[in-house]
Each structure stands twice: as structure tokens, then as C-alpha cells.
Design a protein around this motif. Structure first.
Motif, short mmCIF file in Angstrom:
data_model
loop_
_atom_site.label_atom_id
_atom_site.label_comp_id
_atom_site.label_asym_id
_atom_site.label_seq_id
_atom_site.Cartn_x
_atom_site.Cartn_y
_atom_site.Cartn_z
N GLY A 59 -16.29 -98.30 63.37
CA GLY A 59 -17.32 -99.33 63.30
C GLY A 59 -18.46 -99.04 62.36
N ARG A 60 -18.23 -98.31 61.26
CA ARG A 60 -19.32 -97.95 60.36
C ARG A 60 -19.28 -98.80 59.09
NH1 ARG A 60 -22.08 -93.16 61.23
NH2 ARG A 60 -21.23 -91.74 62.76
N ASP B 274 -23.87 -93.23 54.91
CA ASP B 274 -24.68 -92.40 54.00
C ASP B 274 -25.97 -91.94 54.69
OD1 ASP B 274 -22.87 -92.53 51.95
OD2 ASP B 274 -23.86 -94.19 50.92
N ARG B 275 -26.55 -92.80 55.50
CA ARG B 275 -27.77 -92.42 56.22
C ARG B 275 -27.46 -91.29 57.21
NH1 ARG B 275 -29.74 -92.97 61.07
NH2 ARG B 275 -32.01 -93.01 61.40
N THR B 276 -26.33 -91.38 57.90
CA THR B 276 -25.96 -90.33 58.85
C THR B 276 -25.82 -88.98 58.14
OG1 THR B 276 -24.81 -91.92 60.28
CG2 THR B 276 -24.23 -89.60 60.53
N THR C 179 -18.23 -87.85 51.66
CA THR C 179 -18.39 -87.80 53.11
C THR C 179 -18.77 -89.17 53.66
OG1 THR C 179 -19.16 -85.51 52.89
CG2 THR C 179 -19.54 -86.60 54.99
N GLY C 180 -19.72 -89.84 52.97
CA GLY C 180 -20.11 -91.18 53.41
C GLY C 180 -18.95 -92.15 53.37
#
Length: 426
Positions: free
Chosen positions: A83-84, A90-92, A74-75
Motif C-alpha cells: 500500500g505504498r 522515499d520519506r520513510t 530503496t524507495g
């Protein structure tokens, strides 16, 4: 003729389409025409709207992760999105999954009552509650933290979250819970501790990383003590220098100062080899104060920088003859001992530069009588106390020094006269 049936989009997709249309009708240059009170209200309202959208995003991420069944995957998918980067993605995912254990917090975020940072702290605290906590106690903890978020800054909210068990435990038990929570957090911090360095090939390196809270506070405290704005009063020259530097630049220079004063002889050895930097330079270049030196790693530094840092740093100079044969591999007693530095501090009372008020604790020992490259010795009378700024200038500008009859170090700058720092002496 039979009309073709077009399926309607899911309600959530229809809502996002409507949001896009609304945002298209909001010109970003329209806020300049509003009065200050309305502008401030607009900022606050937009921040709440952003929090509500964040709640929707986190809910969508959690649903996506549940469907994929693999957080790392997912990350990675999110990292290739808008823009990630991998760390943020991973934090999200981590925050989205944690919110599942804090439904009241997620509702507060979705309604704009909490910011994302506040929601993440509360959700993390809820996830760390032991399994023996009842549902009623969990709700009491979560309700309390949501209320606290409205009156505490984020730093205090984190501290409050560590003591959340005092909602349902006696003070002594809550203290034990806090201690155990801190131990768990510290163990997690050590597993996440890291550092990286990148050579930009332009004379500078970039670095970054993550430190445990205690060690980070120690580092920041040390850097702030060196880079603090209160040092700007020392001299007019230093005040100008401070005015030209940003806080980040002052902190960067403070960090280099700490590195230059690391006790290299106290660092661990690798295979019996001390953690010392070897610097190679030709004797003629060193004596003429021109030419460059080479570190063991191949990095080139100027001879002036080498002479300056050699006064204080645990480097080993390796001087070569014209035939590339080593003539001198350093002296065993080149750096001033702590006892000698104390004696010099009592004599000089701080930086000996005229007009400088830097105290002894900010000073370095400078070989003024004869440079170590010329065979100078390391005796008390051979050293002078200079702050880092004036130590740089003494080497760069070739200052002259002398010991006056009353035991005071005097300085003569280029095209100047002999002067001394007129401190009051008992």
C-alpha cells in the motif's frame, strides 16, 4: 534413518511470527464491549505500540538501504510493497537514515515514548547541528527535545527544534543559529516547491503540490478570510449555503474567487502576449444569452458564466459574426478602475442585494445598466456592488437594476418587486 535438520528462523523473524499470532487473536469488533475509559486507554496503548513497530520498520529500512547503497532504489522497492506510493516510500527511507544521527530518539520511539512525527522532527534537528558541536552537547540537545516532545504539540516542537542550540550557546548566538537554520530550510523548501494539475474531463480539474511555509500561510490566510464561517450570518440564503458546504468545499470556492480576481494585466507576458484568456462566442448566442463560448484552449463554458466573469476578470471576449469573422475583440476599458470601485463602494456601502450585509471589500463590480455584450460602458453609474454569491445569481436569474433618484441602486428579481438594501446612511 537420519532426521533432516530444519534451520530455525532468525530471532527477529520468529518475533514477527509471534506478533502475527497475537494479532490474529485480537478481534477488531471487541472494543465495542469495553467501557469508555478502557476504550480510551486501548487507543493510547495501540498508538504507542504502533510507534514501537514503526521504529522496527525504520531500522529494517535503514538496513535494507545500507545493503542496496541507493536510496532511490530503496524507495522504488518500498513503493511496490504494501500500500505504498513513491513519495511515502522515499520519506520513510529519509527518516530512517536521519534517525541514525539520533540514537536516543530512536530508542524513545522503539519504547513507545515518542510518535513517528515527533521522532522525525528531533532527528532532523540533530542532523542539522553543525559539526563543531561536541558529543556531550549533542546528547544534551537530544535529551532536551525528547523531554519537550512530551509537553509541546508537534508545531511547537518544530519551532523549539530551530532554537535547540540555545542549550549550549548564548542567546545571541542561538538567535544567529536559528536564523541560519531558517535560511537553510527556506532554500530546501524552494527546491521542493512544485504544483501539478490534471484535467478530469468532467468539468473539474484536480491539483496539488508543495509550497514554502511563508507562501502557504499567505494563501491559507487569504482563503480562510473568504471561507470563514463568520460569513454565514450575511443572509438566510447564505447561511443555508454555508450549512450545506464542508470546510473543504468553502475553501475550494474561496480559491476560485481568488483566481477570478487575479490582475491578469499585471502578470508576466510570454513572447509579448499578455496572460489573458481569449473567449470566442457568436454574437447571436451572446445577445440571446444561450449557447456556449470557447476558450483559447478549446474548453467550452456557458454564455452565462462568460457574462458573469467578464464583469471582473481580465478576459478578452472575441465576438464572431455568423460567417466566423471577428466583430469585436474586447474594449480597452471594460473593467472598473480602482477609483471607480472606491466611488461605487462609497455609494453602495456593500452588496446592494436587499438584506445582504457583505461589506465593500467582499464585492465585485457588476455592469447593471447594459451588459458589456450589448455595448455597455464602464462608468460609475453603470456599476453596482455585488458579493460573489449574488453576482452569480444576478446573471443566472437575470435580475433587473435601476438607479433611484437618491442615488441608491434598487433590484427587482424575477416575479418580485423593486427593493433596496436599507443600510443606514449618514
Amino acid at each position: 534413518m537420519v532426521a533432516e535438520l530444519v534451520p530455525l528462523p532468525p530471532p527477529l523473524v520468529g518475533c514477527m511470527d509471534a506478533l502475527d499470532q497475537i494479532l490474529d487473536s485480537m478481534p477488531t469488533d471487541g472494543y465495542a464491549d469495553l467501557d469508555p475509559a478502557t476504550q480510551r486507554g486501548a487507543v493510547e496503548r495501540l498508538r504507542r505500540l504502533r510507534a514501537r513497530l514503526t521504529a522496527q520498520e525504520l531500522a529494517a529500512v535503514r538496513a535494507l538501504d545500507a545493503g542496496l547503497g541507493d536510496r532511490a532504489r530503496t524507495g522504488e522497492l518500498l513503493a511496490h510493497g504494501f500500500g505504498r506510493d513513491k513519495f511515502e516510500a522515499d520519506r520513510t527511507v529519509r527518516v530512517a537514515k536521519t534517525l541514525s544521527s539520533a540514537p536516543l530518539t530512536e530508542d524513545a520511539l522503539a519504547s513507545g515514548e515518542l510518535a513517528e512525527t515527533q521522532a522525525a522532527v528531533i532527528a532532523g534537528a540533530m542532523a542539522d547541528l553543525p559539526g563543531t558541536v561536541t558529543q556531550q552537547q549533542r546528547e544534551a540537545c537530544e535529551t532536551t527535545l525528547i523531554a519537550d516532545a512530551r509537553r509541546f504539540p508537534i508545531k511547537d516542537l518544530r519551532r523549539r527544534a530551530l532554537r535547540i542550540s540555545d542549550v549550549f550557546r548564548q542567546p545571541a548566538e542561538a538567535a544567529r543559529d536559528e536564523d541560519e537554520a531558517l535560511r537553510l530550510r527556506e532554500r530546501r523548501a524552494w527546491t521542493r516547491t512544485e504544483m501539478w494539475m490534471v484535467d478530469d474531463k468532467d468539468g473539474t480539474w484536480r491539483f496539488g503540490g508543495r509550497l514554502p511555509e511563508l507562501q502557504a500561510e499567505m494563501l491559507k490566510s487569504s482563503l480562510d478570510a473568504i471561507a470563514a464561517p463568520r460569513r454565514r450570518h450575511l443572509t438566510a440564503e447564505q447561511e443555508r449555503d454555508q450549512d450545506e458546504l464542508t470546510y473543504a468545499q468553502r475553501m475550494g470556492r474561496a480559491f476560485t474567487g481568488i483566481l477570478e480576481h487575479l490582475p491578469a494585466d499585471k502578470l508576466p507576458t510570454a513572447g509579448g502576449t499578455p496572460a489573458l484568456i481569449t473567449v470566442n462566442i457568436d454574437l447571436s448566442d451572446l445577445q440571446s444569452q444561450v449557447g456556449a463560448a470557447t476558450l483559447t484552449t478549446g474548453t467550452r463554458v456557458s454564455s452565462g458564466e462568460l457574462r458573469r466573469i467578464a464583469c471582473t476578470q481580465g478576459i478578452m471576449p472575441m465576438v464572431f459574426s455568423g460567417t466566423s469573422l471577428p466583430l469585436d475583440m474586447g474594449r480597452s476599458k471594460r473593467l472598473f478602475t480602482p477609483a471607480q470601485r472606491i466611488a461605487q463602494a462609497r455609494r453602495d456601502l456593500g452588496c446592494v442585494t436587499p438584506g445582504c450585509e457583505a461589506p465593500p471589500g467582499w464585492c465585485e463590480g457588476h455592469h447593471w445598466r447594459e451588459d458589456w455584450a450589448q455595448g455597455g460602458t464602464t462608468n460609475i453609474d453603470d456599476g453596482a456592488s455585488l458579493c460573489s454569491l449574488h453576482h452569480h445569481q444576478a446573471h443566472d436569474q437575470d435580475w433587473q437594476f435601476r438607479l433611484a433618484a437618491d442615488g441608491t441602486i434598487e433590484i427587482k428579481k424575477p416575479r418580485g418587486i423593486w427593493q433596496r438594501n436599507h443600510r443606514w446612511r449618514p
